[in-house]
Design an enzyme around this catalytic site. Sequence first.
Site, PDB file in Angstrom:
ATOM      1  CG  ASP A 127      -1.786  -1.159   1.282  1.00  0.00           C
ATOM      2  OD1 ASP A 127      -2.241  -1.630   0.414  1.00  0.00           O
ATOM      3  OD2 ASP A 127      -2.493  -1.693   2.368  1.00  0.00           O
ATOM      4  NE  ARG A 162     -17.381  -5.989 -23.663  1.00  0.00           N
ATOM      5  CZ  ARG A 162     -16.912  -7.312 -23.824  1.00  0.00           C
ATOM      6  NH1 ARG A 162     -15.945  -7.744 -23.842  1.00  0.00           N
ATOM      7  NH2 ARG A 162     -17.958  -8.119 -24.239  1.00  0.00           N
TER       8      ARG A 162
HETATM    9  O1  F6P Z   1      -2.579  -4.005   3.232  1.00  0.00           O
HETATM   10  C1  F6P Z   1      -2.238  -4.738   2.334  1.00  0.00           C
HETATM   11  C2  F6P Z   1      -3.504  -5.281   1.626  1.00  0.00           C
HETATM   12  O2  F6P Z   1      -3.478  -6.126   0.408  1.00  0.00           O
HETATM   13  C3  F6P Z   1      -4.508  -3.917   1.145  1.00  0.00           C
HETATM   14  O3  F6P Z   1      -4.264  -3.382   0.049  1.00  0.00           O
HETATM   15  C4  F6P Z   1      -5.724  -4.875   1.099  1.00  0.00           C
HETATM   16  O4  F6P Z   1      -6.944  -3.936   1.376  1.00  0.00           O
HETATM   17  C5  F6P Z   1      -5.529  -5.877   2.365  1.00  0.00           C
HETATM   18  O5  F6P Z   1      -4.286  -5.970   2.499  1.00  0.00           O
HETATM   19  C6  F6P Z   1      -6.164  -7.202   2.011  1.00  0.00           C
HETATM   20  O6  F6P Z   1      -6.115  -7.934   3.011  1.00  0.00           O
HETATM   21  P1  F6P Z   1      -6.173  -9.663   3.017  1.00  0.00           P
HETATM   22  O7  F6P Z   1      -5.158 -10.324   2.492  1.00  0.00           O
HETATM   23  O8  F6P Z   1      -6.232  -9.881   4.473  1.00  0.00           O
HETATM   24  O9  F6P Z   1      -7.648  -9.685   2.305  1.00  0.00           O
END
Ligand code: F6P
Length: 341
Positions: A127, A162
């Site tokens: 992130d 699309r």
């Molecule tokens: O923090 C990393 C991340 O991949 C985010 O981008 C995402 O919202 C979250 O983790 C998804 O979490 P999980 O792997 O628990 O579904």
Amino acid sequence: MRIGVLTGGGDCPGLNAVIRAVVRKGEGVYGHSFVGYRDGWRGPLTGDTVPLDTAAVRGILPRGGTILGSSRTNPYAAVDGPSLVRENLAAAEIDALIAIGGEDTLGVAAQLHAEGLPVVGVPKTIDNDLSATDYTFGFDTAVNIATEAIDRLHTTAESHHRVLILEVMGRHAGWIALHSGMAGGANVILIPERPFDFDKVCAFVEARFATHYSPIIVAAEGATPIAGTLVTREGELDAFGHVRLQGIAQVLETEIRGRTGRDARATVLGHLQRGGTPTAFDRWLATRFGLHAVDAVHEGDFGVMVALHGTRIDRVPLAEATRELKTVPEELYNEAEIFFG
Ligand code: F6P
């Protein structure tokens, strides 16, 4: 010294590169020994360890995931959690701990350090939302995967005239969407930091069709319409109280179809962004973070996180590193906007 190592939170490419660098320098240069803790904070909480030495880290540099496993376990959400962590570390004769993680894992590290635990943090997350470091490893790999997906969507969108919508991760920060959307020439990029207007998005879509191109919309999973709320998966929460985001691409698909009559389709990139081999940049950054983290431990400089500033690796207080989320500043989004429509 006997040093424990753990990887917590959502995994990302580059974790193994950190582990390798920590062990190679720690053993080879300083003569320290290592203990791996399984599945993030669950390892110290339950005393679940795995042997970790130079032989164990051979060949893992390009490998995605983490050889230690990961979880979103929060010791502060478990009965007597912090005491159990301390007891298990003492029983294994651990002198110091290296915690590799994002906001949550390092938040726990900061709290445990405030209560006397000798810990050093290493920032990771696709992130890129940790303040105090210019970049986290894993982000560059995720951006490259998303950019490749956009390139592929362009060609099929052109064939069928699309609107294709790509939903990318990033939680409450729009970094992955912004970087991949700019690199991939998106028609419009939607990020959590800037609530969007459906009518404006539809106007961008029509403008792109008017020039005989097909629009690609890149939406961060945390993007929100001006008059609307976050789209979540049935209100599910993890151990740190985070909602599970997903579904904004589907909402956009329905709205764009309804408002423009155009064929719109959603793609959710999901965990493809977190899997597989790290890019060269992420291997480089992760390796340097590992080398500097073990230096900090060797010098007894605890309660810090290694951080990238320009090309320099500095140490910053853990508490400062996890205080606030790093989000996309307005001026960067304004640059991307030049290409919308
Ligand atoms: O923090 C990393 C991340 O991949 C985010 O981008 C995402 O919202 C979250 O983790 C998804 O979490 P999980 O792997 O628990 O579904």
